[in-house]
Design a protein around this motif. Structure first.
Motif, PDB file in Angstrom:
ATOM      1  N   LEU A 215     -78.987   3.148  97.249  1.00  0.00           N
ATOM      2  CA  LEU A 215     -79.150   4.586  97.104  1.00  0.00           C
ATOM      3  C   LEU A 215     -78.200   5.351  98.020  1.00  0.00           C
ATOM      4  O   LEU A 215     -77.589   6.347  97.615  1.00  0.00           O
ATOM      5  CB  LEU A 215     -80.603   4.970  97.395  1.00  0.00           C
ATOM      6  N   VAL A 216     -78.051   4.891  99.261  1.00  0.00           N
ATOM      7  CA  VAL A 216     -77.128   5.539 100.210  1.00  0.00           C
ATOM      8  C   VAL A 216     -75.692   5.408  99.724  1.00  0.00           C
ATOM      9  O   VAL A 216     -74.891   6.348  99.818  1.00  0.00           O
ATOM     10  CB  VAL A 216     -77.305   4.927 101.609  1.00  0.00           C
ATOM     11  N   GLU A 217     -75.357   4.252  99.187  1.00  0.00           N
ATOM     12  CA  GLU A 217     -74.003   4.040  98.667  1.00  0.00           C
ATOM     13  C   GLU A 217     -73.699   5.012  97.526  1.00  0.00           C
ATOM     14  O   GLU A 217     -72.610   5.604  97.467  1.00  0.00           O
ATOM     15  CB  GLU A 217     -73.868   2.596  98.185  1.00  0.00           C
ATOM     16  N   MET A 218     -74.670   5.182  96.615  1.00  0.00           N
ATOM     17  CA  MET A 218     -74.474   6.118  95.513  1.00  0.00           C
ATOM     18  C   MET A 218     -74.397   7.557  96.010  1.00  0.00           C
ATOM     19  O   MET A 218     -73.620   8.370  95.496  1.00  0.00           O
ATOM     20  CB  MET A 218     -75.611   5.975  94.495  1.00  0.00           C
ATOM     21  N   ALA A 219     -75.179   7.890  97.016  1.00  0.00           N
ATOM     22  CA  ALA A 219     -75.172   9.249  97.557  1.00  0.00           C
ATOM     23  C   ALA A 219     -73.819   9.591  98.181  1.00  0.00           C
ATOM     24  O   ALA A 219     -73.352  10.731  98.094  1.00  0.00           O
ATOM     25  CB  ALA A 219     -76.284   9.399  98.586  1.00  0.00           C
ATOM     26  N   GLN A 220     -73.176   8.626  98.818  1.00  0.00           N
ATOM     27  CA  GLN A 220     -71.858   8.870  99.410  1.00  0.00           C
ATOM     28  C   GLN A 220     -70.810   9.159  98.339  1.00  0.00           C
ATOM     29  O   GLN A 220     -69.923  10.001  98.516  1.00  0.00           O
ATOM     30  CB  GLN A 220     -71.445   7.665 100.246  1.00  0.00           C
ATOM     31  N   LEU A 221     -70.928   8.465  97.203  1.00  0.00           N
ATOM     32  CA  LEU A 221     -69.988   8.709  96.112  1.00  0.00           C
ATOM     33  C   LEU A 221     -70.185  10.088  95.499  1.00  0.00           C
ATOM     34  O   LEU A 221     -69.248  10.670  94.946  1.00  0.00           O
ATOM     35  CB  LEU A 221     -70.152   7.636  95.025  1.00  0.00           C
ATOM     36  N   CYS A 222     -71.412  10.620  95.605  1.00  0.00           N
ATOM     37  CA  CYS A 222     -71.716  11.912  94.991  1.00  0.00           C
ATOM     38  C   CYS A 222     -71.168  13.090  95.784  1.00  0.00           C
ATOM     39  O   CYS A 222     -71.217  14.229  95.314  1.00  0.00           O
ATOM     40  CB  CYS A 222     -73.230  12.077  94.843  1.00  0.00           C
TER      41      CYS A 222
ATOM     42  N   ILE B 264     -80.436  12.710 101.244  1.00  0.00           N
ATOM     43  CA  ILE B 264     -80.593  11.259 101.403  1.00  0.00           C
ATOM     44  C   ILE B 264     -79.718  10.743 102.536  1.00  0.00           C
ATOM     45  O   ILE B 264     -80.144   9.911 103.351  1.00  0.00           O
ATOM     46  CB  ILE B 264     -80.259  10.553 100.075  1.00  0.00           C
ATOM     47  N   LEU B 265     -78.481  11.255 102.638  1.00  0.00           N
ATOM     48  CA  LEU B 265     -77.567  10.808 103.690  1.00  0.00           C
ATOM     49  C   LEU B 265     -78.026  11.271 105.067  1.00  0.00           C
ATOM     50  O   LEU B 265     -77.675  10.649 106.083  1.00  0.00           O
ATOM     51  CB  LEU B 265     -76.155  11.324 103.399  1.00  0.00           C
ATOM     52  N   SER B 266     -78.800  12.328 105.108  1.00  0.00           N
ATOM     53  CA  SER B 266     -79.288  12.814 106.404  1.00  0.00           C
ATOM     54  C   SER B 266     -80.463  11.995 106.931  1.00  0.00           C
ATOM     55  O   SER B 266     -80.862  12.150 108.086  1.00  0.00           O
ATOM     56  CB  SER B 266     -79.709  14.282 106.283  1.00  0.00           C
TER      57      SER B 266
END
Length: 434
Positions: free
Chosen positions: A225-232, A195-197
């Motif tokens: 969604l991007v914000e949650m992906a960064q936390l993961c 997702i971050l890519s």
């Protein structure tokens, strides 16, 4: 007293591969030792030849009884029925209650077959007929539909568990992880790194086109969604192996969803067919007039009930669905914490529970689906637990279903006061006629 007391009665204990048969003369004595027949053409014809021989000797047609065993008794039952023999099905609960009359503990197929025959001959036991083939096929298809629904629910729960480890916070972005948009995201971007890519604009456009909710909604979802992906990214890299497992879950979910859609289309086509019993088709349409009952629920009720003429009162229908209160009394003791019996049709009880929930809910505008039942439920909740109140609603709903099927008229709203005045007027009319 049993209505079969002077008949030539046959009891059949059925298993998956063979059955054991016991035959009783009109006077109640065994004609011969119980014998075994295999579930194949030779075994069925062997039984038919024996029954015909005894029929000629006794000058009486046999009446056979089988214990309900799911599907295993059906081939033999329909074979005998096709040869102009009369038969009935006994509930296993009734049969099992008669197997401990002797002091000796003996349990075998021969004794079970004899117990079935003696129960039918000497006891005033309730029996049932196998439904018409169309109704039986409808029942089997509906039970398969709900079985697929259960497997789909299990897969969804497993998916949520894996997402909790691989992608914490994902369920905050999509409350329904198995929605169309969510499944598309998981297919194309199975890990937070994927997702971050991707650019947020591409994610937003993809979600907007899939959900048809507009680009602004898609941009908000993509940003979250991007914000949650960064936390993961703080999660261990070893958990990335779960992305493969998630793909397996997605394959299964899509397969079961497609199977459900196909099965429902087959059910609709079957009921719409000209060969399907017209009375059942009309009854399904009548039940759909009850708020909270849709097509699948109405079809399930009719398939599980079978022959409605067996039920002479709403109480009988309530007992069939297993929501009648159990009784616990001995001597001076009277139990006051009695649960529902939970006997009868389990699937029917499950669907009835869902229909009761639907009848007391409100629409998106805040209007109650069934104002009478919702008011009844809220009054019950004042001094009862919510589940107890809901069972009371289920009971009321069965009274509605009984009245609709008995009168063959669509459902109409009546307040308790209007209903009472209607009953009083009907009683006065009957008194004048008498």
């Amino acid at each position: 007293m049993s209505e079969f007391l002077s008949d030539f009665v046959v009891g059949i204990d059925v298993s998956s591969e063979f059955s054991v048969v016991a035959m009783l003369e009109p006077n109640g004595s065994l004609i011969r030792k119980p014998f075994r027949i295999d579930h194949n053409p030779a075994g069925f014809n062997k039984l038919l030849a024996i029954l015909k021989k005894e029929e000629e000797r006794l000058k009486q047609k046999p009446i056979y009884f089988v214990e309900s065993t799911g599907i295993f008794h059906l081939p033999l039952f329909f074979f005998l029925k096709s040869n102009d023999l009369k038969g009935f099905v006994l509930n296993p609960l009734c049969v099992h209650s008669t197997k401990n009359f002797n002091l000796r503990k003996v349990k075998n197929d021969a004794k079970d077959a004899e117990a079935i025959a003696r129960l039918a001959k000497f006891q005033n036991v309730k029996y049932s007929l196998v439904p018409e083939p169309q109704i039986l096929a409808l029942r089997m298809l509906l039970r398969e539909y709900y079985a697929i629904s259960d497997m789909l629910t299990e897969l969804k729960n497993r998916l949520c568990t894996d997402l909790y480890l691989l992608f914490p916070g994902y369920l905050d972005v999509f409350s329904d992880p198995c929605g169309k948009t969510s499944l598309k995201i998981l297919r194309d971007y199975p890990t937070p790194q994927a997702i971050l890519s991707e650019s947020p604009d591409t994610l937003a456009k993809m979600m907007a086109s899939t959900s048809r909710k507009g680009l602004i909604w898609g941009q908000k979802k993509a940003a979250k969604l991007v914000e949650m992906a960064q936390l993961c990214l703080s999660m261990p890299l070893e958990f990335s192996i779960l992305s493969r497992k998630i793909q397996f879950h997605l394959d299964g979910i899509e397969m079961f969803q497609n199977n459900q859609v196909g099965l429902k289309e087959q059910l609709v086509g079957m009921i719409s067919d000209v060969d399907f019993p017209k009375t059942v088709r009309e009854s399904i349409a009548l039940l759909e007039s009850v708020p909270g009952i849709g097509f699948m629920t109405a079809a399930t009720f009719l398939a599980e009930i079978g022959d409605f003429s067996r039920f002479h009162s709403p109480k009988a229908l309530v007992a069939f669905f297993g929501i009648d209160p159990s009784v616990n009394q001995s001597g001076k003791f009277n139990g006051d914490r009695n649960k529902i019996s939970k006997r009868g049709t389990r699937l029917g009880r499950r669907v009835l529970f869902t229909a009761a929930l639907g009848s007391i809910r409100t629409t998106s505008k805040g209007d109650p689906m069934n104002p009478v039942l919702r008011d009844y439920y809220q009054k019950k909740c004042q001094n009862k637990k919510k589940k107890v109140a809901l069972v009371a609603v289920m009971n009321k709903l069965l009274h509605y279903i009984f009245a609709v099927l008995r009168d063959q008229k669509p459902f109409e709203f009546r307040s308790p006061e209007d209903h009472q005045s209607w009953r009083n007027s009907n009683r006065s009319d009957l008194a004048l006629v008498a």
